[in-house]
Design an enzyme around this catalytic site. Sequence first.
Site, PDB file in Angstrom:
ATOM      1  N   SER A 133       1.131   3.472  -3.326  1.00 43.05           N
ATOM      2  CA  SER A 133       0.565   4.465  -4.245  1.00 43.05           C
ATOM      3  C   SER A 133      -0.817   4.920  -3.805  1.00 43.05           C
ATOM      4  O   SER A 133      -1.569   4.180  -3.188  1.00 43.05           O
ATOM      5  CB  SER A 133       0.447   3.870  -5.649  1.00 43.05           C
ATOM      6  OG  SER A 133       1.677   3.355  -6.064  1.00 43.05           O
ATOM      7  N   ASN A 188       9.800   3.960 -15.853  1.00 43.91           N
ATOM      8  CA  ASN A 188      11.093   4.041 -16.527  1.00 43.91           C
ATOM      9  C   ASN A 188      11.584   5.481 -16.660  1.00 43.91           C
ATOM     10  O   ASN A 188      12.794   5.725 -16.693  1.00 43.91           O
ATOM     11  CB  ASN A 188      11.018   3.330 -17.889  1.00 43.91           C
ATOM     12  CG  ASN A 188      10.951   1.815 -17.707  1.00 43.91           C
ATOM     13  OD1 ASN A 188      10.711   1.322 -16.591  1.00 43.91           O
ATOM     14  ND2 ASN A 188      11.186   1.079 -18.771  1.00 43.91           N
ATOM     15  N   GLY A 228       0.816  -1.212   0.000  1.00 42.52           N
ATOM     16  CA  GLY A 228       0.000   0.000   0.000  1.00 42.52           C
ATOM     17  C   GLY A 228       0.845   1.256   0.000  1.00 42.52           C
ATOM     18  O   GLY A 228       0.992   1.925   1.021  1.00 42.52           O
ATOM     19  N   GLU A 278      13.417  -4.160  -4.805  1.00 41.89           N
ATOM     20  CA  GLU A 278      12.409  -4.436  -5.816  1.00 41.89           C
ATOM     21  C   GLU A 278      13.046  -4.368  -7.195  1.00 41.89           C
ATOM     22  O   GLU A 278      12.759  -5.171  -8.063  1.00 41.89           O
ATOM     23  CB  GLU A 278      11.295  -3.403  -5.652  1.00 41.89           C
ATOM     24  CG  GLU A 278      10.038  -3.687  -6.447  1.00 41.89           C
ATOM     25  CD  GLU A 278       8.965  -2.602  -6.228  1.00 41.89           C
ATOM     26  OE1 GLU A 278       8.979  -1.942  -5.170  1.00 41.89           O
ATOM     27  OE2 GLU A 278       8.141  -2.427  -7.123  1.00 41.89           O
TER      28      GLU A 278
HETATM   29  C1  LIG Z   1      -0.676  -3.000 -12.787  1.00 48.01           C
HETATM   30  C2  LIG Z   1      -0.117  -2.135 -11.710  1.00 48.01           C
HETATM   31  C3  LIG Z   1       0.158  -2.681 -10.467  1.00 48.01           C
HETATM   32  C4  LIG Z   1       0.612  -1.883  -9.429  1.00 48.01           C
HETATM   33  N1  LIG Z   1       0.792  -2.433  -8.191  1.00 48.01           N
HETATM   34  C5  LIG Z   1       1.061  -1.611  -7.145  1.00 48.01           C
HETATM   35  C6  LIG Z   1       1.053  -2.107  -5.805  1.00 48.01           C
HETATM   36  O1  LIG Z   1       0.829  -3.296  -5.569  1.00 48.01           O
HETATM   37  N2  LIG Z   1       1.261  -1.246  -4.784  1.00 48.01           N
HETATM   38  C7  LIG Z   1       1.509   0.080  -4.992  1.00 48.01           C
HETATM   39  O2  LIG Z   1       1.728   0.803  -4.028  1.00 48.01           O
HETATM   40  N3  LIG Z   1       1.542   0.587  -6.260  1.00 48.01           N
HETATM   41  C8  LIG Z   1       1.300  -0.217  -7.325  1.00 48.01           C
HETATM   42  N4  LIG Z   1       1.286   0.288  -8.611  1.00 48.01           N
HETATM   43  C9  LIG Z   1       1.407   1.740  -8.781  1.00 48.01           C
HETATM   44  C10 LIG Z   1       2.625   2.193  -9.527  1.00 48.01           C
HETATM   45  O3  LIG Z   1       3.731   2.153  -8.727  1.00 48.01           O
HETATM   46  C11 LIG Z   1       2.316   3.596 -10.081  1.00 48.01           C
HETATM   47  O4  LIG Z   1       1.417   3.421 -11.135  1.00 48.01           O
HETATM   48  C12 LIG Z   1       3.542   4.318 -10.539  1.00 48.01           C
HETATM   49  O5  LIG Z   1       4.265   4.760  -9.455  1.00 48.01           O
HETATM   50  C13 LIG Z   1       3.211   5.514 -11.445  1.00 48.01           C
HETATM   51  O6  LIG Z   1       2.310   6.369 -10.821  1.00 48.01           O
HETATM   52  P1  LIG Z   1       1.004   6.866 -11.574  1.00 48.01           P
HETATM   53  O7  LIG Z   1       0.319   5.695 -12.128  1.00 48.01           O
HETATM   54  O8  LIG Z   1       0.253   7.729 -10.644  1.00 48.01           O
HETATM   55  O9  LIG Z   1       1.535   7.722 -12.791  1.00 48.01           O
HETATM   56  P2  LIG Z   1       2.067   9.227 -12.727  1.00 48.01           P
HETATM   57  O10 LIG Z   1       3.008   9.381 -11.620  1.00 48.01           O
HETATM   58  O11 LIG Z   1       0.917  10.144 -12.810  1.00 48.01           O
HETATM   59  O12 LIG Z   1       2.911   9.302 -14.066  1.00 48.01           O
HETATM   60  C14 LIG Z   1       2.347   9.549 -15.335  1.00 48.01           C
HETATM   61  C15 LIG Z   1       3.483   9.660 -16.339  1.00 48.01           C
HETATM   62  O13 LIG Z   1       4.310  10.764 -16.010  1.00 48.01           O
HETATM   63  C16 LIG Z   1       5.666  10.345 -15.896  1.00 48.01           C
HETATM   64  N5  LIG Z   1       6.344  11.175 -14.912  1.00 48.01           N
HETATM   65  C17 LIG Z   1       5.944  11.448 -13.656  1.00 48.01           C
HETATM   66  N6  LIG Z   1       6.852  12.223 -13.050  1.00 48.01           N
HETATM   67  C18 LIG Z   1       7.840  12.464 -13.934  1.00 48.01           C
HETATM   68  C19 LIG Z   1       9.058  13.192 -13.904  1.00 48.01           C
HETATM   69  N7  LIG Z   1       9.438  13.857 -12.813  1.00 48.01           N
HETATM   70  N8  LIG Z   1       9.835  13.228 -15.012  1.00 48.01           N
HETATM   71  C20 LIG Z   1       9.464  12.559 -16.118  1.00 48.01           C
HETATM   72  N9  LIG Z   1       8.317  11.842 -16.211  1.00 48.01           N
HETATM   73  C21 LIG Z   1       7.509  11.800 -15.130  1.00 48.01           C
HETATM   74  C22 LIG Z   1       5.574   8.906 -15.494  1.00 48.01           C
HETATM   75  O14 LIG Z   1       6.762   8.197 -15.783  1.00 48.01           O
HETATM   76  C23 LIG Z   1       4.404   8.452 -16.330  1.00 48.01           C
HETATM   77  O15 LIG Z   1       4.845   8.180 -17.635  1.00 48.01           O
HETATM   78  C24 LIG Z   1       0.848  -0.502  -9.662  1.00 48.01           C
HETATM   79  C25 LIG Z   1       0.603   0.029 -10.927  1.00 48.01           C
HETATM   80  C26 LIG Z   1       0.125  -0.752 -11.939  1.00 48.01           C
HETATM   81  C27 LIG Z   1      -0.143  -0.137 -13.270  1.00 48.01           C
END
Ligand SMILES: Cc1cc2nc3c(=O)[nH]c(=O)nc-3n(C[C@H](O)[C@H](O)[C@H](O)COP(=O)(O)OP(=O)(O)OC[C@H]3O[C@@H](n4cnc5c(N)ncnc54)[C@H](O)[C@@H]3O)c2cc1C
Lengths: 375, 399
Positions: B129, B385, B127, B245
């Site tokens: 995100s 990435n 937990g 991780e």
């Molecule tokens: C299938 C799946 C399983 C997951 N499982 C878990 C889980 O079990 N537990 C948990 O805690 N989380 C989990 N996650 C969450 C995951 O870690 C987040 O989706 C991730 O951190 C990205 O956050 P976001 O989706 O809010 O995208 P955002 O942070 O909103 O990013 C959107 C885009 O902007 C880019 N971006 C953001 N900031 C920057 C920057 N400073 N410079 C350049 N580019 C940037 C990102 O790379 C991305 O391309 C999961 C996600 C998925 C999709």
Amino acid sequence: MDFSYSEEQQMLRDSIAKFVNQDYDFDTRQKIVASEGGFSKENWKLFAELGWLMVPFKEEDGGLGGTAVDLVGLMEELGKGIVVEPIIPTVILGGGIIAEAGSAQQKEELLGTLMEGNLQLAFAFAEPQSRYNTADIATKAEKSGDSYKINGHKAVVLNANNADKIIVAVRTSGDQRDENGISLLIVDADAAGIEKRSYETVDGHQGADLYFKDVTVPAANLLGEEGKALSAIQNVVDRAALAVAAEAVGAMEVTYKKTVEYTKTRKQFGVPIAVFQALQHRMAEMFIEHEQAKSIMLMAAMQSDAAGGVDRKAISAAKARIGKAARLVGQEAVQLHGGIGVTDELDVGHYFKRLTTIQFIFGSTDWHTERFAGL
Amino acid sequence: MNVNFSEEELAFQEEVRQFLKEKYPKHIQEKVKNGLHIEKEDWVEWQKILYEKGWAAANWPVEYGGTGWTPTQKYIWANESAKHHVLEVMAFGMKMVAPVIYTYGNEEQKQRFLPDILQSNVWWCQGYSEPNAGSDLASLRTTAVREGDEYIVNGTKTWTTLGHYADWIFCLVRTGRPDEKNQTAISFLLIDMNTPGISVSPIITLDGRREVNEVHFENVRVPVENLIGQEGRGWTYAKLLLTHERTNIARVAHSKVRLESLKELAANTSNGGPALMDDPIFKKKVADIELDLLALEYTELRTLAAVSTGQAPGPESSILKIKGTEVAQALDELDVEIAGYYCLPFVKEQFEYGFEGEWVGPGNAANAAPTYYNHRKVSIYGGSNEIQKNIICKAVLGL
Ligand SMILES: Cc1cc2nc3c(=O)[nH]c(=O)nc-3n(C[C@H](O)[C@H](O)[C@H](O)COP(=O)(O)OP(=O)(O)OC[C@H]3O[C@@H](n4cnc5c(N)ncnc54)[C@H](O)[C@@H]3O)c2cc1C
């Protein structure tokens, strides 16, 4: 040289755009996808009334005499809503092959009903082993007396579960990959001996694998000359390739614009993520890819019109180049959305799905690249 | 420098092979091999078998039940597991929360939680995100306010993978004032999923499955003894966990096996006459992936060697995350390409174990596109990435 649309072309585009904007929002689309048959009969009636189903047919066949430029206009606008109604299988493939190969009587019987919106078609040309080689046909039709008997397996036939009639590419003579000896038969969808394995497709459309077991068809249902169907088949598949490429151009426009909008509203690190130059350049790439795709789509349409129908080299150029663009725009849209991009609830993922499958139907990106290089 | 295995290592390899042949359940193997749906029970069953053998925790310190394997042994295990289509251990308990507990937890916590993780009695989820805290994890807003011997937790966690299976969740929560800096405001809290006030709702992914969830906390009372380490130190603990991780994320052995079976499949796929594998463009695509994978394998070995001499996995682990996911996604794409028209059928029931009907398309072609769609996640999660590149820029290149 003239890149402007005629008044009629602009009107057609406007009316589709209006439909997509007002009556085909994402929720509506998803409800249609989940509904019985996977498309809206009401929409189909509307398309008929608005004359959209007539666009690709010649005036002498009762159509609007649509050019390839008209065709890509239609498909590009529909692509903006990733519309799932079976325009490709019924109009472009099924209607297309009847228009291409049919006798005057067959055209009169079938195309009129089709354009009125009262006929659904499917075109069974591919087989499990054929991939994109339209001459690779193992399904056999043997003639005895006044009928043909069909045996074989046709792969991923779009709209087969909704079709009233299925046009089947069969081998009437020669070896499995001979260019000669391929024929077309019009088969009633409920004919005895057809087993259907129906499924929805990963992009929200409908399809089926068809198994023919001693399916008997009257000889009068032969479409075109026996054994000489290959070039008609290839023409129609090529037009379908151009059509889905145009659909991809429309879908890409929406996809890149939605991505730009999203990054302006999504905040991380206290700022909209659109502020990050690493993302800005990638959106600039998406924009460039869409423009390049649109250009090559128009090139292929104009060249095809100049060639009087199908310009294979130009269509391969467009399908290959647009496939490459569709790949980049779809993948980047998902990536830039982050987690929400891989969910079923957001439209962008569904544009990505369709932008993916388009790369692999009617000749893949690589297949068209190779054909382009060889022509 | 030397890439050959010693006598003992070869003997270990033989032992691993023997063990997998005898003890790895066939039904799980079939599911993994064919991309069928994996159930919670499968993970639990397999992990218990590993526990019996003493091989449940390759990376844990020996005192808590770790194997004490050398990097070479881990390498051998990874390769043999991939070859046998071994179900990968569910990471949340074994690879994510356990290292935090044995590194920063107190004696009582170690005894309370570690054995159940090792024996797979308890399912954990992560937990971190939140809807508004993804890449910028430190902006998380779930609060834990202390009241006597309890924290009262309020907020929403999202993207919680397999949270609907979970017995426990490890969370980053805000114990400080809302405007306080992360370094002092964020804490690491373990929460029993059965506590009143927790609700879990599904998020469906592009392959039509329930894999992730939203987890809501409404006045959830958590005993203070579930806090790891000190209040306000959670961010530091979590960072350690994130590097763990990432070293697990390259999945080289797995990609190697996939590459081989992909080549075989393409050699047996007719391209309307000749085999697809003989198509020059296709062949080049496969070779390009193979080159990337070879380089990655040696990058991973170099990293592992460095870690074994006592260096912590540094920002270089970002390379493993980026390249590992790129290779995996490239393989997913080639699977779709091989499927050709058969990438279209969406036949969910075909991927349930025991499906008796006729399969659509050759092999698991019908699973290619859903898998490709789903796996776009791997370049998004675990630190996207883009974020990995930011880390390289900042921590390695000094930009
Ligand atoms: C299938 C799946 C399983 C997951 N499982 C878990 C889980 O079990 N537990 C948990 O805690 N989380 C989990 N996650 C969450 C995951 O870690 C987040 O989706 C991730 O951190 C990205 O956050 P976001 O989706 O809010 O995208 P955002 O942070 O909103 O990013 C959107 C885009 O902007 C880019 N971006 C953001 N900031 C920057 C920057 N400073 N410079 C350049 N580019 C940037 C990102 O790379 C991305 O391309 C999961 C996600 C998925 C999709």
